[in-house]
Enzyme design. Structure first.
Site, PDB file in Angstrom:
ATOM      1  CG  ASN A 116      -0.466   0.734   2.391  1.00  0.00           C
ATOM      2  OD1 ASN A 116      -0.552   1.959   2.464  1.00  0.00           O
ATOM      3  ND2 ASN A 116       0.121   0.005   3.340  1.00  0.00           N
ATOM      4  CG  PHE A 120      -0.609   9.363   6.684  1.00  0.00           C
ATOM      5  CD1 PHE A 120      -0.673   8.034   7.055  1.00  0.00           C
ATOM      6  CD2 PHE A 120       0.437  10.128   7.172  1.00  0.00           C
ATOM      7  CE1 PHE A 120       0.286   7.471   7.882  1.00  0.00           C
ATOM      8  CE2 PHE A 120       1.400   9.584   8.003  1.00  0.00           C
ATOM      9  CZ  PHE A 120       1.320   8.246   8.355  1.00  0.00           C
ATOM     10  CB  SER A 181       3.638   5.765   7.245  1.00  0.00           C
ATOM     11  OG  SER A 181       3.272   5.706   5.879  1.00  0.00           O
ATOM     12  CG  ASN A 183       3.125   4.583   1.773  1.00  0.00           C
ATOM     13  OD1 ASN A 183       3.922   4.225   0.914  1.00  0.00           O
ATOM     14  ND2 ASN A 183       2.385   3.736   2.470  1.00  0.00           N
ATOM     15  CE  LYS A 216       2.191   0.526  12.789  1.00  0.00           C
ATOM     16  NZ  LYS A 216       0.819   0.382  12.320  1.00  0.00           N
ATOM     17  CG  ASN A 244       3.984   1.487   9.600  1.00  0.00           C
ATOM     18  OD1 ASN A 244       3.302   1.026   8.673  1.00  0.00           O
ATOM     19  ND2 ASN A 244       3.710   2.641  10.171  1.00  0.00           N
TER      20      ASN A 244
END
Ligand code: FMN
Length: 334
Positions: A116, A120, A181, A183, A216, A244
Site C-alpha cells: 500500500n 495518509f 509509514s 508513504n 510505532k 509498520n
C-alpha cells in the site's frame, strides 16, 4: 465459509474499492441496534477468559485491529463484533488530506501480502474528533494512531502531533505516534533520538490526562537508530507498536517489486517478530506486535518474542471475518 466462496471473485476486483464497499456495508449496518451482536453471531464463538491489563488499560483479549483499516473511526461500534480485543483507528492527520493518487493498494495473493501507498488519506483530526464525540464509546479499548500531513516540516512535527493529540485526547484509551509509514516523505527520518524526543516531549506536555502514548517503529530501522529510539521512548513514552510495513521487496515478484509503498502480511512476519525480540531485549515497556500475523502459531510466536498484545490487518483480508475469533479460540484453549 461464505468468505472463502466469495474470495476468488472479490480478489478479481480493485482492492481499495472492495475495502470501501465492505466498510460502507459495515458503516450502514452499524447504527442498527443489535448489528454488532448479529455480526458476532455470524462470525462464530470467541475465546473466553483472555483479559489482560497492559499500560493500565484492560483488554478483553490481546488481538487488536491494526491502524489503516478504519482510518477515520467510522466502524468502531461494529468492528468489535469480529472478536477484536481492541481497535486502533488512524492514522489521523491534523488537517484533512486525500492521500496519494489511485491505484495505491495492491494484493499479492500468492505471497499473502498487501502493498500500500495510501499516503495518509484522512478526514483530519477535527472531523474524527467530532465523529467520536457523537458515537458511544466502543465496547473494547480504542487506540488512536496519529500521522503527519504531507509537507509538514520536521521542525513543525512536535507541534502538529501535539495539536492532533489535543483534539483527540479524550476519545482514545491509548495513542500512537506513527513515525514509520513509508508513504509520507521524510516521516521515517523522525526516528532519531533528537526528533523523537522533541515529538514525545511536546505530546507529554499536552498529556494532562496521562493517556498511554506509544511509538510505532519501522521494520527497516538500523540497529543503532532502533536502540536510540527505544532509549528515548523509555523515558518519554509508555510502549511500542512494532512494526509498520516494510520497504523491503525480498520475495516480491514483478511487477510489484518496483512499485512504491509498504509491504505487509506474510513476507513481513519474520522481520516484525525479529524486531519485537530486539526491542524486548532493550526495554520492559509494553509492546504491541504487528506484521504478518494470520495463524494461531503466529500469535504465539509474537507473544513469545515479547509482545504483550498483537494486531493484524492483512491477515483479516486473506482469512476473512472469522479470523480473529479463530485466533482467540486457539489462544483460550492453549
Ligand atoms: C492498506 C493499509 C493501510 C495502512 N495504513 C496505516 C496507517 O495509516 N497508519 C499506520 O500506522 N499503519 C498503517 N498500516 C500498517 C498496519 O497498521 C500494520 O502495521 C502493517 O500492515 C503490518 O500488519 P499486517 O501484516 O497484519 O497487515 C496500513 C496497512 C495497510 C495494509
Amino acid at each position: 465459509m461464505l468468505y472463502e466462496a466469495l474470495k476468488p471473485w472479490l480478489f478479481t476486483r480493485d482492492a481499495e474499492r472492495v475495502h470501501e464497499e465492505m466498510s460502507g456495508l459495515m458503516a450502514l449496518a452499524a447504527p442498527i441496534p443489535g448489528s454488532r451482536q448479529i455480526l458476532s453471531l455470524l462470525t462464530g464463538a470467541a475465546g473466553q477468559n483472555l483479559e489482560k491489563t497492559v499500560f493500565g488499560v484492560k483488554f478483553p483479549n490481546p488481538i487488536g485491529l491494526a491502524a489503516g483499516f478504519d482510518k477515520d473511526g467510522k466502524l468502531i461500534s461494529i468492528l468489535p463484533g469480529l472478536g477484536f480485543g481492541f481497535l486502533e483507528i488512524g492514522s489521523v492527520t491534523l488537517e484533512p488530506q486525500s492521500g496519494n493518487i489511485k491505484p495505491r493498494l495492491f494484493r499479492l495473493v500468492e505471497q499473502g501480502a498487501i502493498l500500500n501507498r495510501m499516503g495518509f488519506n484522512s478526514e483530519g483530526a477535527r472531523a474524527v474528533a467530532l465523529r467520536l464525540s457523537m458515537s458511544p464509546p466502543p465496547s473494547v479499548p480504542l487506540g488512536i494512531n496519529m500521522g503527519l500531513n504531507k509537507g509538514t516540516a520536521a521542525s513543525d512535527a512536535p507541534k502538529a502531533y501535539a495539536q492532533t493529540f489535543r483534539l483527540l485526547a479524550k476519545h482514545g484509551d491509548y495513542f500512537v505516534v506513527n513515525v514509520s509509514s513509508p508513504n509520507t516523505p521524510g516521516l521515517r527520518d523522525l526516528q532519531t533520538a533528537a526528533d523523537l524526543a522533541r515529538i514525545l516531549e511536546a505530546l507529554q506536555g499536552a498529556n494532562s490526562g496521562r493517556k498511554p502514548i506509544l511509538v510505532k517503529l519501522s521494520p527497516d530501522l538500523a540497529d543503532g537508530d532502533l536502540a536510540d529510539c527505544v532509549g528515548v521512548a523509555g523515558t518519554l513514552a509508555q510502549g511500542f507498536v512494532i512494526s509498520n510495513t516494510t520497504v523491503s521487496r525480498e520475495g516480491v515478484p514483478e511487477p510489484f517489486n518496483t512499485e512504491a509503498g509498504g509491504l505487509s502480511g506474510v513476507p513481513l512476519r519474520a522481520r516484525a517478530t525479529e524486531l519485537v525480540r530486539k526491542v524486548r531485549a532493550l526495554t520492559t515497556l509494553p509492546i504491541i506486535g504487528v506484521g504478518g500475523i494470520s495463524t494461531p502459531a503466529d500469535v504465539r510466536e509474537r507473544l513469545d518474542a515479547g509482545a504483550d498484545l498483537v494486531q493484524l490487518y492483512t491477515g483479516l483480508v486473506y482469512g476473512g471475518p472469522s479470523t480473529v475469533k479463530r485466533l482467540t479460540r486457539d489462544l483460550a484453549s492453549a
